[in-house]
Design an enzyme around this catalytic site. Structure first.
Site, PDB file in Angstrom:
ATOM      1  N   ALA A  65       0.701  -1.156   0.023  1.00 22.99           N
ATOM      2  CA  ALA A  65      -0.138   0.299   0.024  1.00 22.99           C
ATOM      3  C   ALA A  65       0.973   1.323  -0.159  1.00 22.99           C
ATOM      4  CB  ALA A  65      -0.846  -0.179   1.581  1.00 22.99           C
ATOM      5  N   GLY A 106       0.991  -5.248   0.591  1.00 23.69           N
ATOM      6  CA  GLY A 106      -0.479  -5.544  -0.228  1.00 23.69           C
ATOM      7  C   GLY A 106      -0.227  -5.876  -1.708  1.00 23.69           C
ATOM      8  N   GLU A 109      -0.710  -9.376  -1.340  1.00 19.83           N
ATOM      9  CA  GLU A 109      -1.769  -9.684  -0.955  1.00 19.83           C
ATOM     10  C   GLU A 109      -1.756  -9.983  -1.804  1.00 19.83           C
ATOM     11  OE1 GLU A 109      -2.274  -6.898   2.084  1.00 19.83           O
ATOM     12  OE2 GLU A 109      -3.641  -8.328   3.518  1.00 19.83           O
ATOM     13  N   GLU A 129       4.074  -5.514   7.007  1.00 22.08           N
ATOM     14  CA  GLU A 129       3.472  -4.729   8.121  1.00 22.08           C
ATOM     15  C   GLU A 129       4.115  -3.880   9.417  1.00 22.08           C
ATOM     16  OE1 GLU A 129       2.639  -6.783   5.515  1.00 22.08           O
ATOM     17  OE2 GLU A 129       0.980  -6.038   4.835  1.00 22.08           O
TER      18      GLU A 129
HETATM   19  N1  T1G Z   1       4.366   3.020  -0.137  1.00 24.38           N
HETATM   20  C1  T1G Z   1       4.994   4.731  -0.479  1.00 24.38           C
HETATM   21  N2  T1G Z   1       6.543   4.777  -1.161  1.00 24.38           N
HETATM   22  C2  T1G Z   1       7.378   3.587  -0.733  1.00 24.38           C
HETATM   23  C3  T1G Z   1       7.156   2.489  -0.799  1.00 24.38           C
HETATM   24  C4  T1G Z   1       5.925   2.284  -0.363  1.00 24.38           C
HETATM   25  N3  T1G Z   1       4.979   0.918  -0.052  1.00 24.38           N
HETATM   26  N4  T1G Z   1       7.980   1.518   0.000  1.00 24.38           N
HETATM   27  C5  T1G Z   1       8.602   1.977  -0.856  1.00 24.38           C
HETATM   28  N5  T1G Z   1       8.860   3.688  -0.490  1.00 24.38           N
HETATM   29  C6  T1G Z   1       9.380   4.822  -1.228  1.00 24.38           C
HETATM   30  C7  T1G Z   1      10.651   5.082  -0.595  1.00 24.38           C
HETATM   31  O1  T1G Z   1      10.298   5.878   0.404  1.00 24.38           O
HETATM   32  C8  T1G Z   1      11.818   5.631  -1.543  1.00 24.38           C
HETATM   33  O2  T1G Z   1      11.121   6.713  -1.323  1.00 24.38           O
HETATM   34  C9  T1G Z   1      11.551   4.952  -2.557  1.00 24.38           C
HETATM   35  O3  T1G Z   1       9.747   4.399  -2.559  1.00 24.38           O
HETATM   36  C10 T1G Z   1      12.314   4.131  -2.898  1.00 24.38           C
HETATM   37  O4  T1G Z   1      12.163   3.181  -1.658  1.00 24.38           O
HETATM   38  C11 T1G Z   1      -3.212  -3.168   3.168  1.00 24.38           C
HETATM   39  C12 T1G Z   1      -1.844  -1.564   4.767  1.00 24.38           C
HETATM   40  C13 T1G Z   1      10.302  -2.566  -1.779  1.00 24.38           C
HETATM   41  C14 T1G Z   1      12.268  -3.319  -0.703  1.00 24.38           C
HETATM   42  O5  T1G Z   1       6.632  -1.993   3.881  1.00 24.38           O
HETATM   43  O6  T1G Z   1      10.531  -2.217   1.559  1.00 24.38           O
HETATM   44  O7  T1G Z   1       0.752  -2.449   2.002  1.00 24.38           O
HETATM   45  O8  T1G Z   1      12.747   8.251  -0.077  1.00 24.38           O
HETATM   46  O9  T1G Z   1      14.508   3.497  -1.043  1.00 24.38           O
HETATM   47  O10 T1G Z   1      15.819  -0.273  -0.986  1.00 24.38           O
HETATM   48  O11 T1G Z   1      -2.014  -4.641   4.125  1.00 24.38           O
HETATM   49  O12 T1G Z   1      11.215   0.368  -0.478  1.00 24.38           O
HETATM   50  O13 T1G Z   1      13.101   7.878  -2.391  1.00 24.38           O
HETATM   51  O14 T1G Z   1      11.475   9.850  -2.074  1.00 24.38           O
HETATM   52  O15 T1G Z   1      12.807   1.247  -0.020  1.00 24.38           O
HETATM   53  O16 T1G Z   1      14.269  -0.657  -4.192  1.00 24.38           O
HETATM   54  C15 T1G Z   1       3.732  -2.695   3.444  1.00 24.38           C
HETATM   55  C16 T1G Z   1       8.130  -0.671   2.076  1.00 24.38           C
HETATM   56  C17 T1G Z   1       3.363  -1.465   3.443  1.00 24.38           C
HETATM   57  C18 T1G Z   1       7.252  -1.879   1.745  1.00 24.38           C
HETATM   58  C19 T1G Z   1      12.204  -1.209  -2.071  1.00 24.38           C
HETATM   59  N6  T1G Z   1       5.025  -1.833   2.296  1.00 24.38           N
HETATM   60  N7  T1G Z   1       9.411  -0.336   1.189  1.00 24.38           N
HETATM   61  O17 T1G Z   1      14.025  -1.178  -1.607  1.00 24.38           O
HETATM   62  O18 T1G Z   1      13.537   1.600  -2.178  1.00 24.38           O
HETATM   63  S1  T1G Z   1       1.854  -1.494   4.373  1.00 24.38           S
HETATM   64  C20 T1G Z   1       6.116  -2.046   2.621  1.00 24.38           C
HETATM   65  C21 T1G Z   1      10.363  -0.989   1.648  1.00 24.38           C
HETATM   66  C22 T1G Z   1       0.793  -2.758   3.188  1.00 24.38           C
HETATM   67  C23 T1G Z   1      -1.398  -4.257   3.122  1.00 24.38           C
HETATM   68  C24 T1G Z   1      -0.627  -2.880   4.235  1.00 24.38           C
HETATM   69  C25 T1G Z   1      11.330  -0.723   0.520  1.00 24.38           C
HETATM   70  C26 T1G Z   1      11.240  -1.708  -1.530  1.00 24.38           C
HETATM   71  P1  T1G Z   1      12.132   7.994  -1.720  1.00 24.38           P
HETATM   72  P2  T1G Z   1      13.536   2.424  -0.814  1.00 24.38           P
HETATM   73  P3  T1G Z   1      14.777  -0.315  -2.042  1.00 24.38           P
END
Ligand code: T1G
Length: 700
Positions: A65, A106, A109, A129
């Site tokens: 998400a 997500g 999911e 999450e």
């Molecule tokens: N949403 C918005 N921005 C995101 C993002 C996300 N989910 N993930 C990464 N970014 C941005 C990050 O801030 C950075 O921005 C850029 O993308 C590159 O990220 C409904 C509720 C996917 C493994 O927890 O673990 O789904 O600093 O440097 O090293 O059940 O990003 O460039 O402006 O980390 O290649 C669950 C979080 C959400 C994954 C990639 N998902 N992200 O790593 O790039 S909650 C997460 C990561 C959810 C559902 C629930 C990593 C990555 P900027 P990066 P990377």
């Protein structure tokens, strides 16, 4: 005009490829949900489509998400993620996820809503999450257990880790790992029937309420305070209900958890981790020097630990010591550290050998001539350091970054011992340097942007969180620590004992309290630092705690001698209160004319943590830290401040600066007029009705 973030393309074989294209990581925004829902509805209605592949554009599959939408009201016109996942699963055609990259939250999911999954070799797959202080909120807690079993699913969800493609294959999350995962997915879609995970209860075995209670008990020590992890277990425990009822309960828990201080703190930490190296004082296009070879001066505990960080990153490092014997001792400690890591199964023996092979010892400064950076880690004495830098200045090639690991001395004075002050910078590691992730990079008055950029980029490369700080006594972390430990010292004179203070701080979430930490760092180290400060600044006319020096003069130097504030059994780090210390403390109160009193846990916590925040406010106002997030990360990575509270300044914003101001004014008047005067910036943010983060953002 709504941007297209979901594209479709029909293959001659009747497979429709649906590609999520929402750079940089294909986060599931409102537009992604809605366009994916619409695409699946169109597929359901199209008799020409034989099967479906869902994949991501660029390096990610779907990163979950869109975290930036959290904390804001949902878009009423957008499709929800759960209904979108059901549109995938119920489209009537076989749907296969081609997981080409990061597939998180997500994203997984959605992949679990597909009937099958294939991964590319570089996929990262999981439900992380809990690292955002929330839980899987779109059927993940009910689908993953149906795919891999309840215990394996709990382990994955509670850890918050992302699994590699190979690990996902071994868990049967994916059917195969293929270089061209889209092609493999298309073939699978042509061969396999629709298979809805939500209708398959075959993996839900051996689970009862006891199982989940036992599971929660087993995770308490590791995850105390991280409430989202316990809520996630509760969501999974509804697996015994019908899928529909369990998903409804998951949603309730998710919505509730999203609006918690923990969720706000963990989101703050997530974005801070990424923002920290983009420092407002460094122009974006500033070049960083390439670090191909490193040098370390000093192979003691710190020098050896620092050297290991470079070896771990595959960077050859030459370690300089004054004598062969000191070098041998240092290398022996490094080897023992690596052997311990191998014994714990964290690295292989060949990895250890590769890293050891990158380490070269020398007693000749000339062997540091061609390194790209040298980090000095010798005795904490200004004359010794200036001598070392004078030699490095003569020996090292032009362009070498000359860094000092000093924790208390003036970077500018060290820089002035060289002809290249622009190349001198502080790189303050925290002990044990091969373990603690914080690297305070200290900018001197003459340090160039290029030198700063070089060490800021170096940090993540050697596994560190690099935070840029200004040059002052104690930089950011230790300067704040002085205020915190000082109040702890006063509290035991006023009525409590070390174990009372340490318990409150431990329960708050730090790994240990100030007295246990003093025993770990060394009572003698603390004493010497205080003596150095008195030498440098003279005795202030302000009151200082009196008992710590008495403990030092008893020869109780801490864990390393088996006794400090506490006693320690040989080979056991558990602190045991000591009667002699209790008597010493009570005697000190008598000598100070203080009538000992009951002190509440609330006062202990406020007297320790609010002065920490107050000093942070001064550090912000002076520009020693440019942003409140810098201070937060120093404390999370350098001192174990609980991540689920976001760091001291975020925590203060959550409590409200007005509350902190009111309590500090009370304590300054009633307990300690010397040290608890509220900082001007604290008064300012209260007066303006803003937070420290908002003050930081306004400054930009
Ligand atoms: N949403 C918005 N921005 C995101 C993002 C996300 N989910 N993930 C990464 N970014 C941005 C990050 O801030 C950075 O921005 C850029 O993308 C590159 O990220 C409904 C509720 C996917 C493994 O927890 O673990 O789904 O600093 O440097 O090293 O059940 O990003 O460039 O402006 O980390 O290649 C669950 C979080 C959400 C994954 C990639 N998902 N992200 O790593 O790039 S909650 C997460 C990561 C959810 C559902 C629930 C990593 C990555 P900027 P990066 P990377």
């Amino acid at each position: 005009m709504i941007e297209t973030v979901v594209e479709t393309q029909d293959r001659p074989d009747g497979i429709r490829v649906v590609t999520i294209d929402n750079p940089p990581v294909n986060a599931i925004s409102a537009a992604v949900r809605t366009q994916l829902y619409d695409a699946m509805q169109a597929i359901a209605a199209d008799g020409q489509v034989k099967g479906v592949v869902i994949t991501g554009a660029g390096r990610s599959f779907i990163a979950g998400a869109d975290i930036r939408e959290f904390g804001h009201p949902p878009d009423p016109d957008a499709r929800g993620l759960t209904e979108t996942i059901h549109a995938v699963e119920d489209c009537g055609k076989p749907v296969v996820a081609a997981i080409n990259g990061a597939c998180a939250g997500g994203g997984l999911e959605i992949a679990l809503g597909c009937h099958y999954r294939v991964a590319g070799p570089r996929a990262l797959i999981g439900l992380p999450e809990v690292n955002l202080g929330t839980i899987p909120g779109a059927t993940g807690t009910q689908r993953l257990p149906r795919l891999i079993g309840v215990k394996a699913a709990l382990d994955m969800i509670v850890s918050g880790d992302l699994a590699s493609s190979e690990k996902a294959l071994s868990h049967c999350i994916v059917e195969a790992v293929e270089e061209d995962c889209v092609e493999a997915a298309a073939q699978l879609a042509l061969q396999r029937p629709v298979k809805k995970l939500r209708e398959d209860d075959s993996r839900i075995v051996d689970v009862s309420d006891d199982f989940f209670q036992t599971y929660k008990k087993g995770m308490t020590r590791r995850w105390r305070g991280f409430e989202a992890r316990f809520r996630a277990v509760e969501a999974v425990s509804n697996i015994l209900l019908s899928y529909e009822d369990a998903v409804a309960k998951e949603r309730e828990i998710f919505v509730r958890q999203q609006d918690t201080a923990e969720a706000r703190a963990m989101r703050h930490a997530f974005f801070s981790d990424r923002e920290v190296t983009r420092h407002p004082s460094i122009p974006k296009d500033t070049p960083a020097k390439v670090i191909r070879k490193a040098g370390i001066v000093g192979c003691g505990t710190m020098g050896g630990g620092i050297a290991m960080n470079f070896a771990n990153a595959g960077i050859p490092v030459t370690i300089m010591e004054m004598t062969e014997e000191a070098l041998e001792n240092g290398f022996r400690v490094i080897e023992k550290n690596y052997a311990n890591t191998v014994a714990k199964g964290r690295i292989s023996k060949e990895a250890m050998d590769q890293r050891m092979a990158l380490l070269t010892g020398t007693t000749d400064y000339n062997d540091l001539a061609d390194v790209d950076i040298v980090i000095e880690a010798v005795f904490e004495n200004m004359d010794v350091k200036k001598k070392v830098f004078g030699i490095l200045d003569k020996v090292c090639k032009d362009g070498t970054v000359l860094a000092t690991n000093t924790s208390t001395l003036d970077i500018d004075e060290i820089a002035d011992a060289t002809s290249r002050p622009e190349a001198v910078v502080g790189t303050h590691f925290f002990s044990p340097a091969n373990v603690m992730r914080l690297m305070e990079n200290i900018r001197g008055a003459k340090t160039s942007d290029e030198t700063v950029q070089t060490v800021m980029k170096l940090g993540p490369r050697i596994g560190k969180v690099a935070v840029l700080c200004g040059n002052c006594d104690g930089f950011v972390g230790n300067r704040m620590l002085y205020q915190y430990t000082r109040q702890a010292g006063f509290l035991i004179e006023e009525g409590v004992l070390p174990q009372d203070v340490d318990q409150v701080i431990f329960d708050f979430g730090l790994p240990m309290g100030p007295f246990a930490m003093g025993d770990l760092a060394g009572i003698d180290v603390g004493y010497l630092v205080r003596q150095e400060r008195i030498k440098k600044y003279g005795r202030t006319n302000k009151r200082e705690p009196s008992v710590a020096d008495k403990v030092y003069h008893l020869g109780r130097y801490g864990q390393k001698v088996g006794k400090g504030w506490y006693d320690y059994e040989p080979g056991n780090r558990t602190p045991k209160p000591n009667e002699q210390i209790t008597a010493l403390i009570e005697q000190a109160s008598v000598e100070l004319g203080i009538k000992r009193r009951q002190i509440s846990d609330d006062e202990i916590l406020e007297r320790c943590m609010y002065p920490l925040v107050n000093e942070g406010a001064k550090i912000l106002a002076e520009g020693i830290a440019a942003r409140s997030l810098d201070i937060d990360l120093v404390w999370i990575y350098g001192y174990g401040f609980p991540r689920y509270r976001g760091g001291p300044m975020h925590w203060a914003d959550e409590i409200g600066p007005a509350r902190i101001l009111e309590r500090l004014e009370y304590y300054a008047k009633e307990r300690d007029p010397d040290w608890l005067e509220p900082a001007p910036l604290l008064r300012e943010v209260v007066g303006r009705g803003i937070t420290f983060k908002e003050w930081t953002d306004c400054k930009r």
